[in-house]
Design a protein around this motif. Structure first.
Motif, PDB file in Angstrom:
ATOM      1  N   MET A 198     -14.039   0.700  38.020  1.00  0.00           N
ATOM      2  CA  MET A 198     -15.479   0.981  37.948  1.00  0.00           C
ATOM      3  C   MET A 198     -16.222   0.317  39.100  1.00  0.00           C
ATOM      4  N   ALA A 199     -15.809  -0.914  39.435  1.00  0.00           N
ATOM      5  CA  ALA A 199     -16.464  -1.629  40.533  1.00  0.00           C
ATOM      6  C   ALA A 199     -16.255  -0.912  41.859  1.00  0.00           C
ATOM      7  N   SER A 200     -15.036  -0.430  42.078  1.00  0.00           N
ATOM      8  CA  SER A 200     -14.724   0.264  43.335  1.00  0.00           C
ATOM      9  C   SER A 200     -15.501   1.567  43.468  1.00  0.00           C
ATOM     10  N   SER A 201     -15.780   2.209  42.343  1.00  0.00           N
ATOM     11  CA  SER A 201     -16.554   3.451  42.397  1.00  0.00           C
ATOM     12  C   SER A 201     -17.989   3.195  42.834  1.00  0.00           C
ATOM     13  N   ASP A 202     -18.472   1.990  42.553  1.00  0.00           N
ATOM     14  CA  ASP A 202     -19.851   1.645  42.917  1.00  0.00           C
ATOM     15  C   ASP A 202     -19.927   0.943  44.257  1.00  0.00           C
ATOM     16  N   ARG A 203     -18.844   0.270  44.641  1.00  0.00           N
ATOM     17  CA  ARG A 203     -18.818  -0.475  45.894  1.00  0.00           C
ATOM     18  C   ARG A 203     -17.473  -0.264  46.552  1.00  0.00           C
ATOM     19  N   SER A 204     -17.370   0.723  47.422  1.00  0.00           N
ATOM     20  CA  SER A 204     -16.095   1.015  48.082  1.00  0.00           C
ATOM     21  C   SER A 204     -15.727  -0.120  49.038  1.00  0.00           C
ATOM     22  N   GLY A 205     -14.432  -0.336  49.200  1.00  0.00           N
ATOM     23  CA  GLY A 205     -13.960  -1.384  50.097  1.00  0.00           C
ATOM     24  C   GLY A 205     -14.331  -2.777  49.649  1.00  0.00           C
ATOM     25  N   LEU A 206     -14.444  -2.961  48.334  1.00  0.00           N
ATOM     26  CA  LEU A 206     -14.935  -4.232  47.787  1.00  0.00           C
ATOM     27  C   LEU A 206     -14.115  -5.425  48.268  1.00  0.00           C
ATOM     28  N   LEU A 207     -12.796  -5.307  48.240  1.00  0.00           N
ATOM     29  CA  LEU A 207     -11.941  -6.440  48.592  1.00  0.00           C
ATOM     30  C   LEU A 207     -11.481  -6.430  50.039  1.00  0.00           C
ATOM     31  N   THR A 208     -11.797  -5.377  50.762  1.00  0.00           N
ATOM     32  CA  THR A 208     -11.308  -5.269  52.138  1.00  0.00           C
ATOM     33  C   THR A 208     -12.386  -5.448  53.191  1.00  0.00           C
ATOM     34  N   ARG A 209     -13.642  -5.164  52.824  1.00  0.00           N
ATOM     35  CA  ARG A 209     -14.689  -5.196  53.848  1.00  0.00           C
ATOM     36  C   ARG A 209     -15.805  -6.193  53.568  1.00  0.00           C
ATOM     37  N   THR A 210     -15.896  -6.705  52.347  1.00  0.00           N
ATOM     38  CA  THR A 210     -17.032  -7.551  52.014  1.00  0.00           C
ATOM     39  C   THR A 210     -16.958  -8.906  52.705  1.00  0.00           C
ATOM     40  N   PHE A 211     -18.121  -9.400  53.120  1.00  0.00           N
ATOM     41  CA  PHE A 211     -18.224 -10.740  53.673  1.00  0.00           C
ATOM     42  C   PHE A 211     -18.986 -11.659  52.708  1.00  0.00           C
ATOM     43  N   ASP A 212     -19.386 -11.134  51.586  1.00  0.00           N
ATOM     44  CA  ASP A 212     -20.275 -11.862  50.689  1.00  0.00           C
ATOM     45  C   ASP A 212     -19.587 -12.101  49.345  1.00  0.00           C
ATOM     46  N   ASN A 213     -19.409 -13.373  48.993  1.00  0.00           N
ATOM     47  CA  ASN A 213     -18.748 -13.713  47.729  1.00  0.00           C
ATOM     48  C   ASN A 213     -19.544 -13.270  46.515  1.00  0.00           C
ATOM     49  N   TYR A 220     -20.736 -10.426  45.932  1.00  0.00           N
ATOM     50  CA  TYR A 220     -20.256  -9.110  45.524  1.00  0.00           C
ATOM     51  C   TYR A 220     -19.013  -9.226  44.648  1.00  0.00           C
ATOM     52  N   ILE A 221     -18.092 -10.102  45.024  1.00  0.00           N
ATOM     53  CA  ILE A 221     -16.860 -10.270  44.253  1.00  0.00           C
ATOM     54  C   ILE A 221     -17.181 -10.734  42.842  1.00  0.00           C
ATOM     55  N   VAL A 222     -18.061 -11.736  42.738  1.00  0.00           N
ATOM     56  CA  VAL A 222     -18.414 -12.272  41.422  1.00  0.00           C
ATOM     57  C   VAL A 222     -19.196 -11.247  40.613  1.00  0.00           C
ATOM     58  N   LYS A 223     -20.123 -10.549  41.253  1.00  0.00           N
ATOM     59  CA  LYS A 223     -20.946  -9.569  40.551  1.00  0.00           C
ATOM     60  C   LYS A 223     -20.095  -8.442  39.965  1.00  0.00           C
ATOM     61  N   TYR A 224     -19.150  -7.959  40.736  1.00  0.00           N
ATOM     62  CA  TYR A 224     -18.368  -6.800  40.293  1.00  0.00           C
ATOM     63  C   TYR A 224     -17.127  -7.187  39.485  1.00  0.00           C
ATOM     64  N   LEU A 225     -16.441  -8.266  39.891  1.00  0.00           N
ATOM     65  CA  LEU A 225     -15.148  -8.575  39.277  1.00  0.00           C
ATOM     66  C   LEU A 225     -15.162  -9.804  38.381  1.00  0.00           C
ATOM     67  N   GLY A 226     -15.988 -10.796  38.710  1.00  0.00           N
ATOM     68  CA  GLY A 226     -16.057 -11.980  37.879  1.00  0.00           C
ATOM     69  C   GLY A 226     -15.741 -13.256  38.635  1.00  0.00           C
ATOM     70  N   LEU A 227     -16.158 -14.381  38.081  1.00  0.00           N
ATOM     71  CA  LEU A 227     -15.985 -15.675  38.737  1.00  0.00           C
ATOM     72  C   LEU A 227     -14.520 -16.091  38.807  1.00  0.00           C
ATOM     73  N   ASN A 228     -13.771 -15.828  37.743  1.00  0.00           N
ATOM     74  CA  ASN A 228     -12.345 -16.181  37.766  1.00  0.00           C
ATOM     75  C   ASN A 228     -11.574 -15.289  38.736  1.00  0.00           C
ATOM     76  N   GLU A 229     -11.937 -14.016  38.765  1.00  0.00           N
ATOM     77  CA  GLU A 229     -11.288 -13.092  39.706  1.00  0.00           C
ATOM     78  C   GLU A 229     -11.608 -13.485  41.147  1.00  0.00           C
ATOM     79  N   TYR A 230     -12.828 -13.960  41.362  1.00  0.00           N
ATOM     80  CA  TYR A 230     -13.182 -14.459  42.694  1.00  0.00           C
ATOM     81  C   TYR A 230     -12.256 -15.602  43.103  1.00  0.00           C
ATOM     82  N   ALA A 231     -11.978 -16.516  42.163  1.00  0.00           N
ATOM     83  CA  ALA A 231     -11.090 -17.638  42.463  1.00  0.00           C
ATOM     84  C   ALA A 231      -9.711 -17.147  42.883  1.00  0.00           C
ATOM     85  N   ALA A 232      -9.190 -16.174  42.136  1.00  0.00           N
ATOM     86  CA  ALA A 232      -7.869 -15.618  42.465  1.00  0.00           C
ATOM     87  C   ALA A 232      -7.903 -14.921  43.826  1.00  0.00           C
TER      88      ALA A 232
END
Length: 723
Positions: A181-196, A198-210
């Protein structure tokens, strides 16, 4: 009604069972994490989908981690869930505190670099913590009480192994669903983002840590995988964006000393700012308007997690900080760099850095050596530096520190390149009453209101230092640079910022402009003025090299000379946002820079073209800079293109450095020109006697008026404790 109650009882989990306790724990973890997302972080969630993701993204890791307890039985399973919940809560709590000050999340590199930044953090954390923050531990206390008083009874039964495995699989599946669902709203979430964010907003704080751990390991592998051909595209990009020097200013400071004054946490809005009927920074204001000062009023800090260390990196190398951690901490002592001190050493300059704290802070002792600094005068070089009255926050008080610094500057062979790092104007903006000379602001924000008091103190310290430069002759023979390293008040204090700016509320572009910091250069004999060119800290090095008349064509640098008419005026920020003279990007939104009006690029072909060009430039600049740093690519340059810094011959051991100072050609020093006498340094620092005439002692405590030569001034240092 009875049927409804019966139905609820049928489906309502039995919290006395291990599964029921797991469900209750997951619910509580989800609620408190969502609360933190909404009230402690500024994630910018918009629309139903983003809000939905914000609510559900804590669930997958909560199920996976808490579900570990299902593989055990009885009390152990229950207490494992509480322990895991506590660890998650501690991670959440730590990020709340870190985010409040730095508007970012804790990274693995920040944790690894903890030893280099921990000094005095205890006091700062004490100021950051709010009582409401402890709400993240409330559910744990409740769960423990429920167990202790047996309101929830421990289920001694064994959860079937296949059910435990199914629970883990459910957590993984839900994580993949959230990512989809996150990728459908924000393409290239894990490959192009420079802003943490976005990771927390879409995937979560623990996922950001991983994610951060994986990215950090990938970065560590970059050096091993890197090859010389990796530089080809980067060289092409750098050469395409080179600017021709301004013929009117090129070489105007050639051969002059360079004194760079690092204004800690000092923002542009403080210039000419008045509070309580007074100028907050009258001395810096006067320097700003000096006829020989060239200042830039659209100059932005571009730091990331490294904050001060990132500012120094850009100043000295024209490379961006990485998206995670501090380059100085992680790469400073090992990478190959093209630096200002090493470059200037080829021109006959002596180089020295001054900082009133421990040398290991931000790994400066190793980084400065690798960058080619001949001297690093840290806290141990200053008389009575450990006196509690001489220190506040992150090191020595500026007035006391600058007095000692001025003495050392007079002993350096000229021409010299020097960087003077102040610290008093640092969060939490504490100052003892005897040094306060202006009232606090009245924003009702305790974090913010002391800022003008420490800024005023820094200004007074600079005024004394400036007067000493005039008295000893360095004023007329030096290029003097003032720059702010990063914001002092983070954008999380929107209400206070609005009050300081005299507005009802702040807009997205207001917060972008809040990132402005001073950059001003005074060159004796060169006509100055306030320039409106858009630029940032990445541009400092090429601008200074141009004024010094030094050719930098062979350098891999990502900044541009701010005095060149070819400057692109694109200012990238570490999170991928940017500002130009025409447009500003904040997240996925775009604005007209001059008015703050939000625009849709699709409806304006000209704007779309300019915005697309800026996006491409910023993405390449940040990406290529990361490749240079993380792959240590500058090691592949021809040796002639890397100024020799003679690292092996550099030592910052106190006795060694002072012995080296003793052996310099005194005819090239200020003190030598003054017959071995230090210039009287006038300070009103109450710790040193206030407005009384200050006896100008050497840093070992000897009175320079009692000494006939520089050699005797410096004698006796070697026996002191070295740091």
């Amino acid at each position: 009604m009875q049927r409804v109650v019966s139905a609820i009882k049928k489906w309502w989990p039995d919290f006395n069972s291990t599964i029921g306790f797991l469900i209750l724990s997951v619910i509580l973890v989800t609620i408190k994490t969502y609360w933190a997302y909404q009230f402690e972080f500024s994630l910018g969630a918009k629309g139903l989908l983003q809000q939905f993701l914000l609510f559900v993204n804590p669930i997958p890791t909560a199920v996976i981690l808490l579900g570990i307890a299902l593989y055990f039985r009885g009390k152990l399973a229950y207490w494992l869930m509480i322990i895991i919940n506590f660890i998650q809560s501690l991670w959440l709590f730590s990020n709340i505190l870190y985010y409040r000050e730095f508007s970012d999340f804790i990274s693995l590199n920040i944790m690894k670099a903890g030893g280099s930044v921990q000094n005095n953090l205890g006091k700062a954390i004490g100021e950051i913590i709010h009582p409401i923050d402890f709400i993240v531990f409330l559910d744990i206390i409740i769960l423990i009480l429920l167990l202790v008083f047996k309101r929830i009874k421990v289920d001694q039964g064994v959860v079937q192994k296949r059910f435990a495995i199914l629970t883990t699989a459910l957590g993984v599946a839900s994580m993949l669903a959230v990512f989809g669902m996150a990728s459908s709203d924000r393409s290239g979430l894990l490959t192009r983002t420079f802003d943490n964010n976005y990771i927390v907003k879409y995937l979560g704080l623990n996922e950001y840590a991983a994610y951060n751990i994986v990215k950090t390991k990938e970065q560590a592998n970059e050096v091993k995988k890197a090859k010389s051909s990796d530089l080809d595209q980067i060289k092409e990009f750098v050469n395409e964006n080179k600017t021709l020097a301004n013929s009117a200013t090129f070489g105007k400071a050639k051969g002059k000393n360079v004194i760079i004054f690092h204004l800690e946490s000092f923002q542009q809005f403080l210039l000419d700012y008045r509070w309580d009927g007074q100028e907050v920074t009258p001395n810096i204001n006067a320097f700003y308007h000096d006829q020989n000062t060239t200042a830039f009023d659209n100059f932005y800090n571009q730091v990331g997690q490294g904050k001060t260390a990132d500012a120094e990196l850009m100043l000295e190398t024209s490379l961006f900080g990485t998206s995670s951690g501090s380059v100085m901490s992680n790469y400073g002592g090992t990478n190959t760099f093209q630096t200002m001190p090493a470059q200037l050493s080829q021109e006959g300059y002596t180089s020295a850095a001054f900082h009133g704290d421990v040398p290991s802070f931000w790994n400066r002792d190793n980084t400065y050596k690798n960058w080619g600094y001949d001297y690093f005068f840290s806290k141990s070089y200053y008389k009575n530096a450990d006196n509690p009255d001489y220190n506040v926050g992150y090191g020595m008080k500026d007035k006391i520190f600058l007095k000692g610094t001025a003495n050392y500057l007079e002993k350096l062979p000229q021409p010299f390149y020097s960087k003077v790092i102040t610290v008093t104007n640092h969060y939490p903006y504490d100052l003892d009453e005897q040094n306060v000379s202006i009232n606090k602001t009245q924003t009702d924000d305790g974090t913010v209101d002391g800022y003008v008091q420490t800024a005023r103190y820094l200004d007074q310290a600079f005024g004394e230092f400036e007067q000493n430069l005039k008295d000893n002759g360095l004023w007329d023979n030096s290029m003097i640079v003032l720059y702010g390293d990063h914001y002092g008040i983070s954008e999380n204090h929107k209400s206070a910022i609005a009050k300081l700016l005299g507005t009802d509320k702040v807009t997205a572009t207001d917060l972008t402009n809040w990132q402005k910091v001073p950059f001003m250069v005074r060159v004796p004999g060169m006509e100055g003025g306030i320039k409106h060119t858009y630029g940032g800290e990445i541009d400092v090095m090429p601008t200074l090299l141009g004024l010094l008349g030094i050719d930098d064509d062979q350098q891999i640098k990502f900044g541009q000379d701010l005095l060149s008419s070819q400057n692109k005026q694109i200012v990238p920020f570490r999170n991928g946002n940017w500002v130009t003279s025409e447009y500003t990007r904040v997240g996925s939104s775009y604005y007209v820079t001059s008015t703050g009006t939000k625009i849709n690029p699709k409806q304006d072909p000209r704007a779309k073209m300019a915005i697309d060009d800026a996006n491409k430039y910023v993405e390449k600049a940040l990406g290529y800079s990361d490749k240079v740093v993380q792959g240590n690519l500058l090691r592949f340059l021809d040796k002639k293109d890397i100024p020799k810094n003679q690292t092996k011959n550099i030592s910052y051991k106190k006795s060694t450095s002072l012995k080296k100072l003793k052996q310099v050609d005194q005819s090239k020093t200020v003190i030598g020109a003054h017959g071995g006498q230090l210039t009287e340094y006038k300070t009103d620092a109450p710790e040193l006697g206030g407005n009384k005439q200050e006896k100008n002692d050497g840093e070992d405590g000897t009175n320079s008026n009692e000494i006939a030569s520089v050699n005797s001034i410096l004698s006796g240092h070697g026996s002191e404790h070295d740091r």
